[in-house]
Design an enzyme around this catalytic site. Sequence first.
Site, PDB file in Angstrom:
ATOM      1  N   LEU A  78       1.019  -1.023   0.194  1.00  0.00           N
ATOM      2  CA  LEU A  78       0.176  -0.592  -0.193  1.00  0.00           C
ATOM      3  C   LEU A  78       0.387   1.184  -0.118  1.00  0.00           C
ATOM      4  O   LEU A  78       1.947   1.199   0.040  1.00  0.00           O
ATOM      5  CB  LEU A  78      -1.311   0.171   1.247  1.00  0.00           C
ATOM      6  CG  LEU A  78      -2.035  -1.272   1.234  1.00  0.00           C
ATOM      7  CD1 LEU A  78      -2.716  -1.250   2.755  1.00  0.00           C
ATOM      8  CD2 LEU A  78      -2.711  -0.591   0.110  1.00  0.00           C
TER       9      LEU A  78
ATOM     10  N   TYR B 114       2.247   2.709   7.624  1.00  0.00           N
ATOM     11  CA  TYR B 114       1.278   2.867   6.622  1.00  0.00           C
ATOM     12  C   TYR B 114       2.016   0.882   5.686  1.00  0.00           C
ATOM     13  O   TYR B 114       3.316   1.010   6.267  1.00  0.00           O
ATOM     14  CB  TYR B 114       1.966   3.869   5.713  1.00  0.00           C
ATOM     15  CG  TYR B 114       2.536   4.684   6.122  1.00  0.00           C
ATOM     16  CD1 TYR B 114       3.797   3.852   5.757  1.00  0.00           C
ATOM     17  CD2 TYR B 114       3.704   5.475   6.716  1.00  0.00           C
ATOM     18  CE1 TYR B 114       5.366   4.655   5.449  1.00  0.00           C
ATOM     19  CE2 TYR B 114       4.604   5.912   6.755  1.00  0.00           C
ATOM     20  CZ  TYR B 114       5.242   5.477   6.253  1.00  0.00           C
ATOM     21  OH  TYR B 114       7.100   5.925   6.209  1.00  0.00           O
ATOM     22  N   CYS B 115       1.427   0.446   5.138  1.00  0.00           N
ATOM     23  CA  CYS B 115       1.464   0.069   4.303  1.00  0.00           C
ATOM     24  C   CYS B 115       2.388  -0.853   5.087  1.00  0.00           C
ATOM     25  O   CYS B 115       3.203  -1.255   5.386  1.00  0.00           O
ATOM     26  CB  CYS B 115       2.938   0.331   3.386  1.00  0.00           C
ATOM     27  SG  CYS B 115       3.679  -1.182   2.424  1.00  0.00           S
ATOM     28  N   PRO B 116       1.299  -1.774   6.341  1.00  0.00           N
ATOM     29  CA  PRO B 116       1.637  -2.900   7.091  1.00  0.00           C
ATOM     30  C   PRO B 116       1.526  -3.897   6.406  1.00  0.00           C
ATOM     31  O   PRO B 116       1.054  -4.259   5.659  1.00  0.00           O
ATOM     32  CB  PRO B 116       0.876  -2.826   7.985  1.00  0.00           C
ATOM     33  CG  PRO B 116      -1.070  -2.216   6.728  1.00  0.00           C
ATOM     34  CD  PRO B 116      -0.134  -1.395   6.242  1.00  0.00           C
TER      35      PRO B 116
ATOM     36  N   LYS C 249       7.425   1.213  14.291  1.00  0.00           N
ATOM     37  CA  LYS C 249       7.862   0.687  13.202  1.00  0.00           C
ATOM     38  C   LYS C 249       8.799   1.419  12.765  1.00  0.00           C
ATOM     39  O   LYS C 249       8.644   2.993  12.708  1.00  0.00           O
ATOM     40  CB  LYS C 249       6.973   0.793  11.945  1.00  0.00           C
ATOM     41  CG  LYS C 249       7.023   0.270  10.996  1.00  0.00           C
ATOM     42  CD  LYS C 249       6.051  -0.241   9.847  1.00  0.00           C
ATOM     43  CE  LYS C 249       5.993   0.147   8.001  1.00  0.00           C
ATOM     44  NZ  LYS C 249       4.902  -0.464   7.781  1.00  0.00           N
TER      45      LYS C 249
END
Length: 276
Positions: A92, A147-149, A160
């Site tokens: 993502l 974001y973008c896990p 993260k």
Amino acid sequence: MHAPSILSQSQWRVIDQTTLGPSFEAKQSFAIDDALCDSVGQGHSSPVARTWVHHDTVILGIQDTRLPHLQNGLNYLEEQKCHYIVRNSGGLAVPLDEGVLNISLIFPEAENGISINTGYEAMTDFIKKMLVPYHLNIEAREIATSYCPGSYDLSVNGRKFAGISQRRLRHGVAVQVYLCIDGTGAGRARLIKDFYERALQGEQTKFAYPHIVPENMVSLAEITGEDLDVSKVMALFYMTLRELGQITPSQLNLEEVQSLSNYYDRMVKRNEKVFG
């Protein structure tokens, strides 16, 4: 097969594209990795370690292009002076800027194959080795509110700082990581959170987009309290790679440049199709 065995190579080609500046655009990067995957996978090149930086760019995943109010989200990115592209691999939205170092490790998929997990574990091991001087307790697990896990998010104390993805093409495997080196993790996360809010507008969608908590994203400078930047981390990158094999600074060869132009055309067409 244990991950370090694919990190140890007799020869690593290094392609450093961290200093190409704002005119180096992200569609080129994904096309370059495809050209290198092709070259390494066909046995025309030894494994490659490529480093790259893009300025003020949001990389969207295919699912992001299905957001119900995508244009509103894109308008917001333009207001923030961000370029955007859709990539050819999963995942993502991810923001890139001059404080984010991207590393691609490109391997041949040997006869016995490189499993998806082996690829992820190799990159996880590489980053852990690289950051040994900072004595961090790095975990690889999904940070769902980032974001973008993904299941190989790299974090310290639940915050993260890096995410790993993979691309497989013509018997080559590119394992890619983005590392937030300096700046604020929360600032980058807020940009993506605001993008999703505008592109979703509260609508329920079949696909579950991440509920981003900006404070759960962080940069290495914030974690370590050190005055870090991409060039300082690049020194660690070279030191680590030297322990894993002989390194040869390199550029794309003629054959790779020729195949790059095909892969770049594909990226351009993919983006034209999505964004008109």
